[in-house]
Write a protein that holds these residues in place. Sequence first.
Motif, PDB file in Angstrom:
ATOM      1  N   UNK A 109      49.381  26.249  42.910  1.00  0.00           N
ATOM      2  CA  UNK A 109      48.816  25.999  42.228  1.00  0.00           C
ATOM      3  C   UNK A 109      47.718  24.637  40.774  1.00  0.00           C
ATOM      4  N   UNK A 110      46.365  25.569  40.836  1.00  0.00           N
ATOM      5  CA  UNK A 110      45.513  23.941  40.680  1.00  0.00           C
ATOM      6  C   UNK A 110      45.825  23.843  39.211  1.00  0.00           C
ATOM      7  N   UNK A 111      44.980  23.103  38.699  1.00  0.00           N
ATOM      8  CA  UNK A 111      44.782  22.252  37.717  1.00  0.00           C
ATOM      9  C   UNK A 111      43.720  22.508  37.001  1.00  0.00           C
ATOM     10  N   UNK A 112      42.613  23.634  36.364  1.00  0.00           N
ATOM     11  CA  UNK A 112      41.179  23.975  35.966  1.00  0.00           C
ATOM     12  C   UNK A 112      40.275  22.675  35.315  1.00  0.00           C
ATOM     13  N   UNK A 113      39.555  22.314  36.027  1.00  0.00           N
ATOM     14  CA  UNK A 113      39.064  21.188  34.965  1.00  0.00           C
ATOM     15  C   UNK A 113      37.683  22.327  34.230  1.00  0.00           C
ATOM     16  N   UNK A 114      37.374  21.831  33.226  1.00  0.00           N
ATOM     17  CA  UNK A 114      35.698  22.207  33.071  1.00  0.00           C
ATOM     18  C   UNK A 114      34.965  21.329  33.228  1.00  0.00           C
ATOM     19  N   UNK A 115      33.768  21.506  33.723  1.00  0.00           N
ATOM     20  CA  UNK A 115      32.870  20.179  34.043  1.00  0.00           C
ATOM     21  C   UNK A 115      31.869  20.739  35.330  1.00  0.00           C
ATOM     22  N   UNK A 116      32.128  20.150  36.385  1.00  0.00           N
ATOM     23  CA  UNK A 116      31.382  19.913  37.086  1.00  0.00           C
ATOM     24  C   UNK A 116      31.474  20.819  37.868  1.00  0.00           C
ATOM     25  N   UNK A 117      30.814  21.024  39.256  1.00  0.00           N
ATOM     26  CA  UNK A 117      30.359  22.555  39.114  1.00  0.00           C
ATOM     27  C   UNK A 117      29.618  22.366  40.261  1.00  0.00           C
ATOM     28  N   UNK A 118      29.002  23.624  41.067  1.00  0.00           N
ATOM     29  CA  UNK A 118      28.513  24.215  42.166  1.00  0.00           C
ATOM     30  C   UNK A 118      27.640  25.445  41.641  1.00  0.00           C
ATOM     31  N   UNK A 119      26.635  24.880  42.159  1.00  0.00           N
ATOM     32  CA  UNK A 119      25.204  25.877  41.642  1.00  0.00           C
ATOM     33  C   UNK A 119      24.601  26.050  43.097  1.00  0.00           C
ATOM     34  N   UNK A 120      24.371  27.465  43.472  1.00  0.00           N
ATOM     35  CA  UNK A 120      23.986  27.479  44.673  1.00  0.00           C
ATOM     36  C   UNK A 120      22.813  28.870  44.299  1.00  0.00           C
ATOM     37  N   UNK A 121      21.572  28.553  45.230  1.00  0.00           N
ATOM     38  CA  UNK A 121      20.461  29.469  44.988  1.00  0.00           C
ATOM     39  C   UNK A 121      19.832  29.930  46.511  1.00  0.00           C
ATOM     40  N   UNK A 122      20.015  31.728  46.555  1.00  0.00           N
ATOM     41  CA  UNK A 122      19.400  31.518  47.567  1.00  0.00           C
ATOM     42  C   UNK A 122      18.202  32.898  47.030  1.00  0.00           C
ATOM     43  N   UNK A 123      17.571  32.102  48.725  1.00  0.00           N
ATOM     44  CA  UNK A 123      16.059  33.433  48.797  1.00  0.00           C
ATOM     45  C   UNK A 123      16.910  33.875  49.909  1.00  0.00           C
ATOM     46  N   UNK A 124      16.111  35.221  49.792  1.00  0.00           N
ATOM     47  CA  UNK A 124      16.932  35.957  50.887  1.00  0.00           C
ATOM     48  C   UNK A 124      15.465  36.985  51.034  1.00  0.00           C
ATOM     49  N   UNK A 125      15.099  37.010  52.803  1.00  0.00           N
ATOM     50  CA  UNK A 125      13.625  37.034  53.448  1.00  0.00           C
ATOM     51  C   UNK A 125      14.278  38.107  54.088  1.00  0.00           C
ATOM     52  N   UNK A 126      14.075  39.657  53.858  1.00  0.00           N
ATOM     53  CA  UNK A 126      14.000  40.700  54.512  1.00  0.00           C
ATOM     54  C   UNK A 126      12.969  40.781  55.214  1.00  0.00           C
ATOM     55  N   UNK A 127      13.221  42.159  56.770  1.00  0.00           N
ATOM     56  CA  UNK A 127      13.032  41.485  57.679  1.00  0.00           C
ATOM     57  C   UNK A 127      12.760  40.071  58.777  1.00  0.00           C
ATOM     58  N   UNK A 128      13.244  38.825  58.127  1.00  0.00           N
ATOM     59  CA  UNK A 128      14.174  38.018  59.735  1.00  0.00           C
ATOM     60  C   UNK A 128      15.749  38.445  60.199  1.00  0.00           C
TER      61      UNK A 128
END
Length: 350
Positions: free
Chosen positions: A46-65
């Motif tokens: 059971x984790x202790x929630x914490x607001x603030x820090x986090x991870x952001x992701x951006x994915x550029x999809x390249x169809x055909x590769x």
Amino acid sequence: MIPAARPAAPGAGDLPIGTGYAPCHHGEILQGVFLDGDGRRCAGLVTLPMAGPGSHAEFVRRPGTASEALTVVPAGRTKAARAAALAVAESAERAGERPCGGELRLTGDVPVGLGMGSSTSDVIATVRAVANSYGLRLPADTVARLAVRAELACDPLMLDGRPVLFAQREGRVLEVLGPALPPLVVVGCTLGGGAPVDTLSLPVHTPADVDADQVRAFERLRTLLRRAVATGDVQLLGEVATASASLGQRVLGHPEFEALTGIARRVGAAGVQIAHSGAVAGVLFDPAAPGLRHRVRSCLRALDAHGIPATRTFATLTTTKEILNGPAHRGVDRPAGPDTPRRPARLPAL
């Protein structure tokens, strides 16, 4: 509503981009071996929630590769890379498209190695970004399944924030403990000088290795935590967290543990919690306790006197933060300045 994938940044043409985010946590309140509904032993937490820090992701999809043509920035995020490949396969199948390659970019400020779920945060943000590039929002259980495949065990950061007992090696909820934890004020700190813990070097025990008496002890703590959540009993929650942290010292063996629990007793805290796979810890306070600000300040002075670095003081609910700070007193959650050595500093960023 699922946000539509948007065109890529200038220079990337009309390639679709997906974005995703995931929070972190502040270590565990409870961790051990528990019984599932079929009576089978499972590692759970059971984790202790914490607001603030986090991870952001951006994915550029390249169809055909080719689907294996995936790059990750920054390089070296191998778990996120595995998650991206798994998420591409899952999302392409759901969208009726061929899997393809792409570029994943990660940013965030979750400290690494302190037991705050940095790798899971990266992985979940990645899965969400890839799915978003296909115009999808994957169900939480699917995200959990992919996260476990990517990193062998994961934290329940893909869920809705309710307190759950989560089987981290299986990616499933063993029990929803209630709608929310009791409000808490947490004085965060780091043990072992804040040095990252190499979780791969820790002894590995399977649930079968745990003796029956220990399993019964964990189940008793589970029952007490369920009661604490149901009744809003901060003191009982603190007792559970302290007992769990004490059991965890058999593996981690933090030399400051006795000092930390002693400080908690002297300042009238409800208890302590410690990440079972890292160095982050917290002294837990009931926001309704009289003299809260004095107790918090006394705790910070005592931590400083024992050489235990304070990180940040935070509340699990916004209303609790108002109780702590009051309308005329802000800054308990701000970085320390040079003239305020005992004010908690923010955790270091990546």
